[in-house]
Design a protein around this motif. Structure first.
Motif, short mmCIF file in Angstrom:
data_model
loop_
_atom_site.label_atom_id
_atom_site.label_comp_id
_atom_site.label_asym_id
_atom_site.label_seq_id
_atom_site.Cartn_x
_atom_site.Cartn_y
_atom_site.Cartn_z
N ILE A 1 40.94 31.10 -3.61
CA ILE A 1 41.30 29.89 -2.88
C ILE A 1 41.48 30.26 -1.41
CG2 ILE A 1 42.92 27.95 -2.74
CD1 ILE A 1 43.88 28.73 -5.56
N GLY B 1 39.67 24.50 4.47
CA GLY B 1 38.36 23.88 4.24
C GLY B 1 38.36 22.97 3.03
N VAL B 2 37.32 22.14 2.98
CA VAL B 2 37.18 21.16 1.88
C VAL B 2 36.97 21.84 0.54
CG1 VAL B 2 35.82 19.22 1.04
CG2 VAL B 2 36.33 19.41 3.48
N PRO B 3 36.14 22.90 0.42
CA PRO B 3 35.95 23.53 -0.90
C PRO B 3 37.22 24.09 -1.50
CG PRO B 3 34.23 24.22 0.62
CD PRO B 3 35.26 23.51 1.43
N ALA B 4 38.20 24.38 -0.67
CA ALA B 4 39.45 24.96 -1.18
C ALA B 4 40.40 23.92 -1.74
CB ALA B 4 40.14 25.74 -0.07
N LYS C 1 40.14 21.65 -4.21
CA LYS C 1 40.22 21.54 -5.68
C LYS C 1 40.99 22.72 -6.29
CE LYS C 1 39.30 19.84 -9.75
NZ LYS C 1 37.94 19.54 -10.22
#
Length: 376
Positions: free
Chosen positions: A16, A116-119, A121
């Motif tokens: 993460i 960031g956005v990918p982190a 979830k």
């Protein structure tokens, strides 16, 4: 908020990306060192001991001082080459109940922000897992050139990390506890419990730094050309004084109740009673004892009154046995005669004749007739 460290949380095989942000800040008032004569600021200069020249930050490196004073230079490349898996990673090693963490180990606090956005979830997944398990995560991380221990927990909707001291950095409390054996009584514990219950709980967010506010007020007053704030009157020194623990606890309970508005009426009554003027009552003057006088009418009357309180027969018998045939006792005989019922007048006459024969004081007739003459 500005991040102080960028890395990732290692949650098993899940990584993460996060940013580390300071969760606390110091609000204490800072001062500068100045020259007292002219007010010039005192600054520290970094000077080399060998040539005495002042050096800049770019010219300053690291070194380890050996026991004999030898300096062993250490470069950033040397530190980067070390096999440190937590150099850029917060590695979670276990999940434990929060009660297993000793508060003595608590150090600095940080917020972990998803980088960031990918982190988003995996960050949310770890946050919800911590909430549902009601546990905290124990992790290792590296910051400022050393590996540290941390604890991850959920604060609102954010994962927070508390830096922890290593177990061997906690000193044992040897020689800190009182060495003198002390016995605490149950009554003292009861009063301590009452004081704790009276003080109750407090909203931590309502507490503030009174000293810092006083310092700021003093600075503002001096900045406006004033002389600052007048110092408080010194309290009476009570060093070395032995206090009554029970009395101190009772006073503390009363003060706490009064501060919380409990028992105010009782306190007002007690204060009013304590402040009310006290009128001293003088003892009543007792009448001086009157010496017994033979033949005094008052003394004879009192004696007669006391003796007639008894039943009629006993009073007559006692009067006949104790009183001598004296003319001054006639008043007592009359008083006794008045108490006799009318229907017993014949018996009274007979008794009087018998008493005259025996040379005793005759009983007076029931009616108010002049007493008969005694027989010699």
């Amino acid at each position: 908020m500005r991040s102080i460290w960028n890395g990732a949380i290692s949650f098993g095989l899940v990584s993460i990306p996060i940013k580390l942000v300071n969760a606390t800040e110091s609000r204490s008032v800072s001062f500068r060192q100045v020259h007292t004569e002219d007010g010039g600021r005192i600054r520290y200069k970094k000077v080399c001991e060998l040539d005495g020249a002042e050096v800049t930050q770019a010219e300053i490196g690291k070194a380890y001082e050996d026991a004999d004073g030898t300096m062993i230079p250490i470069t950033d490349e040397d530190l980067a080459a070390l096999p440190l898996p937590t150099a850029k990673t917060i590695e979670i090693v276990a999940f434990v109940p929060a009660g297993d963490i000793d508060p003595l180990q608590m150090d600095a606090a940080y917020y972990l922000s998803a980088n960031g956005v990918p982190a988003a979830k995996p960050y949310t997944l770890l946050r919800e897992a911590l909430k549902r398990s009601d546990k905290v995560a124990v992790a290792k991380y590296a910051l400022r050139g050393r590996e540290r221990l941390g604890m991850l927990r959920v604060v609102d909707d954010v994962i927070a990390m508390h830096g922890l001291l290593w177990p061997d950095e906690i000193r044992a409390p040897e020689g800190v506890a009182p060495e003198t054996p002390v016995t605490v009584r149950e009554a003292e514990l009861d009063l301590a419990d009452a004081l704790m219950a009276t003080l109750g709980e407090v909203d931590i967010s309502t507490l503030h730094d009174d000293y810092r506010e006083a310092v700021e007020e003093m600075i503002a007053a001096k900045a406006e050309g004033g002389a600052g704030i007048a110092p408080p009157e010194p309290e009476a020194a009570g060093g070395g004084r032995v206090i009554d623990l029970m009395a101190a606890l009772e006073s503390s309970v009363r003060a706490a109740k009064q501060a919380r508005g409990e028992g105010a009426e009782g306190e007002e009554v007690a204060e009013a009673a304590a402040s009310a003027p006290v009128t001293e009552l003088r003892p009543r003057k007792r009448a001086a004892a009157t010496p017994k006088e033979t033949g005094a009418k008052k003394s004879t009357a009192k004696g007669a009154t006391k003796k007639t309180a008894a039943p009629a027969r006993k009073s007559t018998a006692k009067t006949a046995a104790k009183q001598a045939p004296a003319p001054t006792k006639s008043t007592a005989v009359k008083s006794t005669a008045k108490k006799q019922p009318a229907q017993k007048s014949a018996a009274a006459k007979k008794t009087a004749k018998t008493a005259a024969a025996k040379k005793a004081t005759p009983a007076a007739p029931a009616k108010k007739t002049p007493p008969r003459k005694r027989t010699a």
